[in-house]
Scaffold this active site. Sequence first.
Site, short mmCIF file in Angstrom:
data_model
loop_
_atom_site.label_atom_id
_atom_site.label_comp_id
_atom_site.label_asym_id
_atom_site.label_seq_id
_atom_site.Cartn_x
_atom_site.Cartn_y
_atom_site.Cartn_z
N ASP A 26 41.69 28.36 41.80
CA ASP A 26 41.47 29.53 42.54
C ASP A 26 40.78 29.52 43.94
OD1 ASP A 26 41.69 30.54 39.93
OD2 ASP A 26 39.71 30.34 39.38
N GLU A 196 46.17 39.97 38.99
CA GLU A 196 44.78 39.76 39.27
C GLU A 196 44.60 38.96 40.50
OE1 GLU A 196 43.42 36.95 36.18
OE2 GLU A 196 45.06 35.52 36.33
#
Length: 431
Positions: A26, A196
């Site tokens: 991420d 997301e």
Amino acid sequence: MPLMLIVSINMLSAQNPLITDQFTADPTARVFEGKVYVYPSHDVNCDTGWFCMKDYHVFSSEDLVNWTDHGVIVDQEEVAWVNSDANAMWAPDAHFKNGTYYFYFPAIADTNSGIRGFAIGAATSKTPYGPFTPEEMPIKGVSGIDPNVFTDHDGQTYLYWSGRGIHGAKLGDDMLHITTEPKRLDTDHPQEGLREGPFMFERDGIYYLTYPRVVEKTEALVYSTGDNPLGPFEYKGIFMDEHPSGCWTNHHSIVNYKGQWYLFYHHNDLSPDFDKNRSIMADKLFFNEDGSIQKVVSTHRGVGISKASDKIQIDRYSDISESGTSIAFNDTSDTFAGWKTQFSNNNAWVSYNDVQFDSAPKSIRIKVLSKSGATFKIETMDGKSSEIKIPSTSAWKEVSVPVSGLSAGLKDLKLSLIAGNNVEIDWVQFK
Ligand code: FUB
């Protein structure tokens, strides 16, 4: 309780993945103080078969090749509102405004806090590398994951996040509370598949709302565009395909550094059998004239210029022959030990682009295993070449052999086996 962490500094040198001594995921890349700082989340393996993420490190680099690990900047144990048994410190972001660095992160709240499920917290620091002091409570009115923060030209800052769709709201001047009702930003986008990890940026007046979306089986990176930070956003499609390996997640950021756009994202290179242990990567990103984003294909080579005098991991190749060459872990029980290139027969080759030779090399040092000896040809794409003879080695050995005829400058290299077979190379280094 404010964090009192001792910042450790650790230098790492890598192509893709960028960090090879721990799992990272991420990645949010930001340019602060003239360097790229990457704020990833930090996967560990807790043998639960699920994500296990307890803290955050930050990494910085000036050349996108050598990365400094500044150590832990926020630990779940230090955040009052976080359930520190949940190990759910998911995708973060960082932002600089009015002399303060803000670090935003999602986590599962402790039930004693009165909050249920994922919330988004902030921590502040006077430097991009911390230590960061977490706020006592998460941001009110925001429930979800994957915070992303964007400041527009007029100075207004926006918070984006995901949780049953992609949402956005204005942030107040203190950067710690939202001043508008959360707005769903993806209602007229394809609704199939999880969405997301929003990441917003602006280029030439176009606002890009980008996010991972499960299009077929796993997450691809998709984008939409609009003419203001809260949309509406018109869906435009995929700019990075689903990972062919089956790694279920991808999560990204897009940054312009020294005039070049880069995509930071993740894949499970160092953990091919367990995709909850991921590794951050970077590749260049390009736009078409109309502002559309060209598809980015994940590479091993990644970005940045390698110094000829450093150990060059040719297993992170730019290109590879269709047959006769393969890549394997040095040690399958310790993937952090990296990879090796296996050349099985004549004409097997790998190429490796963007190597800076400060002077014409006189020798090459190679970590090699070659039971019967071999001859390689090293070519640079300016038409120069040198043959190198590798002696037989009964085990892994670092050998130095002369090279001639190569010159100084920025070169693309090609290394071909021209005599011998079954040779393994870990790295090469020029002197
Ligand atoms: O890393 C945990 C979660 O997986 C992130 O928050 C999502 O974006 C996905 O990458």
